[in-house]
Write a protein that holds these residues in place. Structure first.
Motif, PDB file in Angstrom:
ATOM      1  N   ARG A 190       1.362   8.443  -0.288  1.00 24.91           N
ATOM      2  CA  ARG A 190      -0.040   8.237   0.096  1.00 24.91           C
ATOM      3  C   ARG A 190      -0.201   8.230   1.618  1.00 24.91           C
TER       4      ARG A 190
ATOM      5  N   ARG B 128      -2.538  15.559   2.311  1.00 22.85           N
ATOM      6  CA  ARG B 128      -3.556  15.756   1.260  1.00 22.85           C
ATOM      7  C   ARG B 128      -3.880  14.441   0.581  1.00 22.85           C
ATOM      8  N   ILE B 129      -2.846  13.637   0.305  1.00 22.58           N
ATOM      9  CA  ILE B 129      -3.077  12.405  -0.437  1.00 22.58           C
ATOM     10  C   ILE B 129      -3.651  11.335   0.492  1.00 22.58           C
TER      11      ILE B 129
ATOM     12  N   TYR C  45      -5.712  11.984   2.782  1.00 18.96           N
ATOM     13  CA  TYR C  45      -7.116  12.353   2.904  1.00 18.96           C
ATOM     14  C   TYR C  45      -7.968  11.772   1.784  1.00 18.96           C
ATOM     15  N   ILE C  46      -7.418  11.732   0.569  1.00 16.29           N
ATOM     16  CA  ILE C  46      -8.234  11.278  -0.570  1.00 16.29           C
ATOM     17  C   ILE C  46      -8.136   9.776  -0.805  1.00 16.29           C
TER      18      ILE C  46
ATOM     19  N   ALA D 180      -8.801   5.839  -0.227  1.00 16.56           N
ATOM     20  CA  ALA D 180      -9.682   4.839   0.369  1.00 16.56           C
ATOM     21  C   ALA D 180      -8.834   3.586   0.606  1.00 16.56           C
TER      22      ALA D 180
ATOM     23  N   ASP E  87      -7.239   2.106  -2.376  1.00 14.60           N
ATOM     24  CA  ASP E  87      -6.078   2.751  -2.991  1.00 14.60           C
ATOM     25  C   ASP E  87      -4.780   2.225  -2.381  1.00 14.60           C
TER      26      ASP E  87
END
Ligand code: HEM
Ligand code: SF4
Ligand code: SF4
Lengths: 518, 243
Positions: free
Chosen positions: B125, B130-131, B133-134, B136, B139
């Motif tokens: 993460r 990429r991860i 970026y997604i 919050a 998470d």
């Protein structure tokens, strides 16, 4: 025909010599590179003819937020998908638009999040009181702009859904988002104009009955010239056994027409009585692309009415991807029950199922050498691959078209396994994106498929790719030159059938391969 | 005092978990799925669907197809979590079931495996753009919370042991509504507090992936739309409205 060939001009029809590129290569993130890629918005008259507001309504924010709640209560999928995502990232490298553009908002989960963040802000406890914690955001003009841009950079191909541990389907989220945008007066021109034409005229092209009749007559003449046989393309013939519903592109575009001629030859060889309907002269159903159950249903009901009026016993669909999804998965729901049709046959049936069955029963005979100038591969169209079936076994949608192709040509090679079947890549133009103002997106979105094709071209000398989708065919004819292939290297499956089929009493030597004709 | 606070905390947390989750399941179950949308190829029988879901739950089949690293860490974490949860049953049942007793030896490794899996997921993460970026804040915090629960458990196991007999008496007391004193070890209090927090946020967070998987139409529908007409109530009303 010659005109298109000239169009191709000096562009190479051969592959460049460079080593092939990995279709699955993951690009660097390039935030915002595609934020300006937006299709034209629908003009008020087209919005209104579908029952949507003509332009952005003053209270669009409230309406949009309320719509999220309504759709959540109507569609279990939408509700579960909004809640269940764990942001594991498994889908992040699965979208062809992300692979082709590097824009992080084209990662499926990020695309969903554009809507999910607004959902969280208004419908979840954490989002209401601690928006910063869970990435919740207010609906602003910028967010709406993002919705319009990026929900029109999703071809609803469902590739992400295959790989998500919960099957979260970004296509469903895109459909919901487009329905919301339609309802607040921000619809897309291409889809909504086309749906309007189907409602009033019966097909995407706005082709009236006399024009259609003339086209079919011309094609009958061509067939007679080629084969010396009277092969019919009947229109509105009452009492025919089979109603053929095919994408209207089959009536005028290449290589679609050659596919239509293929169906006609198959019906002829089988001695079937069949007809096309001018009232339901379209298999495509763009109601799905805009997520509108009502519009999708209205289009489907035309097919039911045509079948009833003509008194047919069976309905067969021509080569079209999303049309087959709507036909196979939804037609019974939207316009059923079809108890007036012959229950011994699947309702509806795909033309490939029909042809395959005839091959199995030994009714059709082929001279495979007629296709020897072609080294072929097959592109699985997304909606057929991941949202429908053919035959009675799961996966028939992969095997039946391939079985047909193997029966009609000697040189068939599949592309790399991780780019076909359920992992197939979209052509880049599906889901209502086949419109020229977003050509850059279409070209970039085709990249993974084109790279996979380059690989088999290099390894096995593949020259042509067959498809069973009108959108794929049109899209590929347009973008293949970008990737070093001639525009006529995309062929219809039934074009291959048409080339090789042996018709009793036909003149031999009739060479009707993949030449263009317009 | 401490005992009372924790007793009430656990009653409250259990109530939120059970009713919250029950409410979600009710919501998922009663929301119509008007169209057939299984991701195909899909099973053509109910039995096939049960198998498909079983493969998703036990093996994380789709995730395996998608990404081997996430699968390794994710599966390790979940499998270990399951062992750890079963192992914890010994604090709530008397006499202890044989399965639970038998699992005790591997349970020790499971604690480490769980934390290792979580750390792996968190590393991705943070390190994979990429991860990242997604993600919050929630998470990251969810992983932190689970790591903290696992780590505080391991600390009790290996460094500051707590009075397990008294602890078991406390939980059995909760179940029998006959409260017994809770050992006042700081690490234990942290461990239990975080577990209660996890139970409380469960029905309001992405932990809804647990019921979600079973209600996901792309996974739980039978592929038989031609054979059987599928019609949602609101769609039927739409038809009647015209009829
Ligand atoms: C039926 C039971 C369950 C199934 C099938 C399941 C499945 C999954 C899968 C496939 C993932 C994605 C891969 C990953 O990141 O690990 C995931 C993520 C996750 N699961 Fe579960 N899970 C289950 C139960 C639970 C429970 C009981 C908890 C916690 C108490 C939990 C906590 C998590 C968390 C926190 C993540 C996100 C990990 C991350 O941030 O990367 N799961 N689950
Ligand atoms: S794979 Fe599914 S759960 Fe994981 S981030 Fe993507 S949508 Fe979310
Ligand atoms: S449905 Fe297809 S186009 Fe849309 S996000 Fe998923 S992979 Fe991309």
């Amino acid at each position: 025909m010659s005109e298109r060939d000239k169009d191709m001009g000096g562009e190479s029809t051969e592959l460049s010599a460079e080593d092939f590129l990995d279709p699955l290569e993951i690009p660097e993130l390039q935030p915002g590179v595609m934020e300006d890629s937006k299709p034209y918005e629908a003009a008020p008259e087209f919005q209104e003819s579908l029952g949507f507001p003509g332009e952005l309504v003053p209270d669009w924010k409230e309406r949009a937020i309320a719509m999220i709640g309504e759709l959540r209560d109507k569609y279990r999928g939408f509700r579960v998908y909004l809640d269940a995502c764990v942001k594991c990232g498994a889908c992040t490298d699965k979208c062809h638009y992300f692979l082709g553009t590097g824009d992080p908002k084209n990662m499926p989960v990020a695309r969903q999040d554009l809507l999910r963040k607004v959902y969280r802000r208004h419908y979840t406890f954490a989002g209401k009181y601690m928006p910063w914690l869970v990435g919740a955001e207010d609906l602003t003009e910028e967010v709406l702009d993002d919705w319009y841009a990026y929900f029109h950079q999703c071809s609803q191909c469902r590739r992400c859904s295959v790989f998500c541990p919960y099957g979260i389907d970004t296509a469903e989220v895109s459909m919901a988002a487009r329905e919301i945008m339609d309802e607040i007066g921000k619809g897309q021109k291409y889809c909504n104009e086309i749906i309007g034409k189907v409602h009033t005229i019966g097909n995407n092209l706005g082709l009236q009955k006399p024009a259609l009749a003339a086209t079919l007559e011309d094609l009958e003449e061509d067939l007679e010239d080629d084969t010396g046989l009277e092969i019919k393309l009947p229109l509105d013939q009452k009492g025919a056994e089979i109603l053929l519903v095919t994408p209207s592109a089959d009536f005028f575009a290449e290589p679609h027409i050659d596919g239509l001629l293929g169906y006609a030859k198959v019906f002829h060889a089988a001695g079937a009585s069949w007809t096309i309907s001018s009232y339901a002269s379209e298999a495509a159903n763009f109601g799905m692309f805009i997520g509108s159950y009502e519009n999708m249903r209205k289009v489907s009901l035309r097919i039911r009415k045509a079948a009833e009026d003509l008194g047919v016993k069976r309905i067969i669909f021509g080569e079209c991807g999303h049309a087959w999804r709507v036909a196979y998965s939804f037609l019974n729901t939207l316009a059923g029950p079809f108890d007036f049709l012959d229950q011994r046959y699947p309702i509806p049936q795909h033309i490939c199922e029909y042809t395959y069955d005839l091959i199995q029963r030994g009714v059709l005979k082929f001279d495979k050498s007629k296709n020897d100038h072609i080294r072929l591969t097959f592109h699985d169209s997304c909606n057929i691959a991941r949202a429908s079936r053919m035959g009675d076994k799961p996966g028939g949608q992969f095997e039946i078209p391939r079985a047909i192709l193997r029966a009609v040509c000697n040189h068939f090679y599949d592309m790399p396994e991780d780019t076909i079947r359920e992992s197939t890549f979209c052509c880049g133009g599906g889901g209502g994106l086949l419109t020229d103002e977003i050509m850059e997106l279409r070209k970039k979105g085709a990249q993974p498929r084109m790279r996979a094709l380059q690989e088999v071209a290099k390894e096995h000398g593949v020259t042509h790719m067959a498809a069973i989708c009108a959108i794929c065919k049109t899209q590929f004819a347009k973008v293949m030159p970008e990737y070093g292939f001639a525009m006529d290297s995309i062929v219809s499956v039934h074009q291959m059938v048409s080339n090789a089929i042996i018709l009793e009493g036909a003149r031999d030597g009739a060479d009707d391969d993949d030449e263009d004709e317009e | 005092m401490l005992t009372t606070i924790y007793a009430l905390l656990f009653y409250g947390a259990a109530a939120v978990l059970v009713f919250g989750l029950g409410f979600r399941i009710w919501q998922y179950a009663t929301t119509p799925a008007p169209l057939k949308i299984p991701t195909t190829p899909a099973p053509v029988t109910k039995g096939g669907v049960v198998l498909r879901l079983l493969r998703e739950v036990v093996l994380f089949e789709s995730l395996f197809k998608a990404n081997k690293w996430i699968w390794v860490f994710g599966w390790l974490f979940h499998a270990a979590l399951l062992v750890v949860l079963v192992r914890h049953l010994r604090y709530f049942i008397e006499p202890v079931w044989t399965v639970v007793a038998l699992i005790q030896p591997i349970g020790v490794y499971a604690g480490f495996a769980m934390v290792a899996g979580l750390v792996g997921l968190w590393a991705r993460r943070i390190l994979v753009p990429r991860i990242r970026y997604i993600s919050a804040p929630s998470d990251h915090l969810m992983l932190l919370l689970l790591i903290a629960i696992g780590a505080s458990g391991l600390v009790m196991k290996y460094f500051v042991r707590t009075d397990i007999v008294a602890l078991k008496a406390f939980f059995l007391g909760l179940l029998r509504f006959d409260w017994q004193p809770l050992p006042a070890d700081p690490v234990l209090l942290v461990h239990l507090g975080l577990v209660a927090l996890l139970m409380i946020i469960f029905p309001f967070s992405k932990l809804l992936h647990v019921p979600g998987l079973f209600f996901s139409p792309s996974r739980n529908q039978v592929d038989n739309p031609r054979e059987r007409r599928h019609l949602a109530d609101w769609a039927a009303r739409l038809e009647q409205g015209e009829g």
